[in-house]
Design a protein around this motif. Structure first.
Motif, PDB file in Angstrom:
ATOM      1  N   ASN A 160       0.828  -1.209   0.000  1.00 19.60           N
ATOM      2  CA  ASN A 160       0.000   0.000   0.000  1.00 19.60           C
ATOM      3  C   ASN A 160       0.862   1.258   0.000  1.00 19.60           C
ATOM      4  N   HIS A 166      -2.878   4.022  -5.923  1.00 22.16           N
ATOM      5  CA  HIS A 166      -4.157   3.813  -5.227  1.00 22.16           C
ATOM      6  C   HIS A 166      -4.747   5.112  -4.678  1.00 22.16           C
ATOM      7  N   LEU A 170      -8.666   5.526  -3.716  1.00 22.49           N
ATOM      8  CA  LEU A 170      -9.029   5.274  -2.313  1.00 22.49           C
ATOM      9  C   LEU A 170      -9.123   6.567  -1.497  1.00 22.49           C
ATOM     10  N   HIS A 171      -8.364   7.582  -1.879  1.00 22.65           N
ATOM     11  CA  HIS A 171      -8.287   8.795  -1.052  1.00 22.65           C
ATOM     12  C   HIS A 171      -8.773  10.030  -1.805  1.00 22.65           C
ATOM     13  N   ASP A 304      -6.827   3.282   4.311  1.00 18.70           N
ATOM     14  CA  ASP A 304      -5.826   2.259   3.980  1.00 18.70           C
ATOM     15  C   ASP A 304      -6.056   0.986   4.791  1.00 18.70           C
TER      16      ASP A 304
HETATM   17 FE   LIG Z   1      -3.269   5.051   1.027  1.00 24.45          FE
END
Ligand SMILES: [Fe+2]
Length: 352
Positions: A160, A166, A170-171, A304
């Motif tokens: 990660n 990502h 994801l963020h 995460d």
């Molecule tokens: Fe992350």
């Protein structure tokens, strides 16, 4: 296809691991499990920290259930008193101290506000303690005491943290940048570390950047760099600087720079202690901003953990780690290969 059985229980032992923030250890012993070993951390009368195996050799009561008193750690069951070296220095009710009344002790150091424990049998290597040049320096504000307990093997966490791709997905609300998905990543490998980085020229600032400075309708040159010093130190640098300048240290300091460190300590094969600290070169005394920043970082790391812990469950359910490979796996794969090499080297040295 990678089997998860390949990596279970594989840890580097000869290494300093972050065990606790110094402020966590006050007057009470603290129980913490590292690499599957249960430790009791406690303050010594000299003002330092002791780390002992969390098990009284008498009836195996956890020493962390005892108390810090009389210059050592006293078992809460029958009162055996141990010093930071693990020697028993008092047995209530008898003068004789059996030679078997001793407990394993671990070397301890303090650095960056954290307590570090050396988990291996080799001589502790002081040069391997992490250092951060900007830590405590003028012009930099420090956010520290960050901690989360993540329900995933540390390898999932390394993947990660070495994976800039990502963040776009994801963020979205915090560090994600919609432009990021199209930009190639350069990867460098050193003896114990991997770095993946990219410069995005003339790109919109991230939501975080916009909170920190009014860029108007302007664009920035933005660098994101992910490094990992194996097995446990992640360093992410983000810099948004005026467009068109040379990428020197001085010019980078004209922009917004953040230095984000995570210190990963495997608790066991399914859980990871996730310590973090964060340095920035802007809005140094802005308390409201700092609270907002801390909340944003916490949210990012919770996101995460949510995906990492879900992956952990899924890997265990099917016994596989991955069914397909992508270009974006380059840096994470290099990091895990280097980790495997280091583990193999350490195990070969231990056998020899
Ligand atoms: Fe992350």
């Amino acid at each position: 296809m990678t089997e998860i059985a390949d990596y279970k229980q594989a840890f580097i032992r000869n290494n300093w691991y972050a065990a606790a923030w110094r402020r966590e250890i006050d007057t009470r012993p603290l129980a913490r499990t590292i690499l599957g070993e249960r430790l009791a951390l406690f303050p010594t009368k000299e003002g330092g920290i002791g780390a002992l195996k969390d098990q009284c050799p008498h009836r195996l009561a956890p020493l962390s259930m005892g108390e810090c008193i009389d210059g050592g750690l006293r078992c809460g069951y029958h009162g055996l008193l141990f010093n930071a070296s693990g020697a028993c220095i008092n047995v209530p009710g008898q003068d004789f101290i059996p030679t078997t009344a001793k407990v394993k002790s671990y070397p301890v150091r303090e650095r960056l506000g954290l307590v570090w424990v050396w988990m291996g049998d080799a001589e502790p290597d002081e040069s391997r303690l992490p250092s951060i040049p900007q830590h405590g320096e003028p012009g930099w504000a420090l956010l520290q005491d960050g901690y989360q307990h993540h329900a995933a093997n540390y390898r999932i966490e390394i993947e990660n943290l070495m994976d800039p791709a990502h963040t776009t997905y994801l963020h979205k609300q915090t560090i994600g940048n919609p432009a990021a998905k199209d930009v190639p990543v350069q990867v460098e490998r050193n003896e114990r570390s991997i770095s993946a980085f990219r410069w995005m020229e003339r790109t919109p600032p991230s939501p975080f950047d916009k909170q920190s400075r009014d860029f108007g309708d302007g664009l920035v040159d933005r660098m994101v760099s992910f490094s990992f010093e194996l097995p446990g130190v992640s360093f992410v640098e983000v810099c948004s600087m005026p467009t068109g300048l040379d990428k020197t240290e001085d010019n980078k300091n004209l922009g917004l720079r953040t230095l984000s460190y995570k210190f990963l300590t495997p608790e066991d094969e399914r859980h990871t202690h996730f310590f973090w600290l964060h340095l920035r070169n802007h809005r140094l005394d802005d308390t409201a901003y700092e609270q907002q920043l801390r909340a944003g970082l916490e949210k990012t790391y919770v996101e995460d953990n949510q995906v990492a812990s879900a992956i952990q469950i899924e890997q265990e359910r099917c016994g596989k780690r991955q069914f397909t490979g992508l270009k974006i796996d380059h840096a994470p794969t290099m990091a895990l290969r280097l980790l495997d090499t280091m583990i193999a080297d350490e195990q070969a040295t231990a056998v020899a």
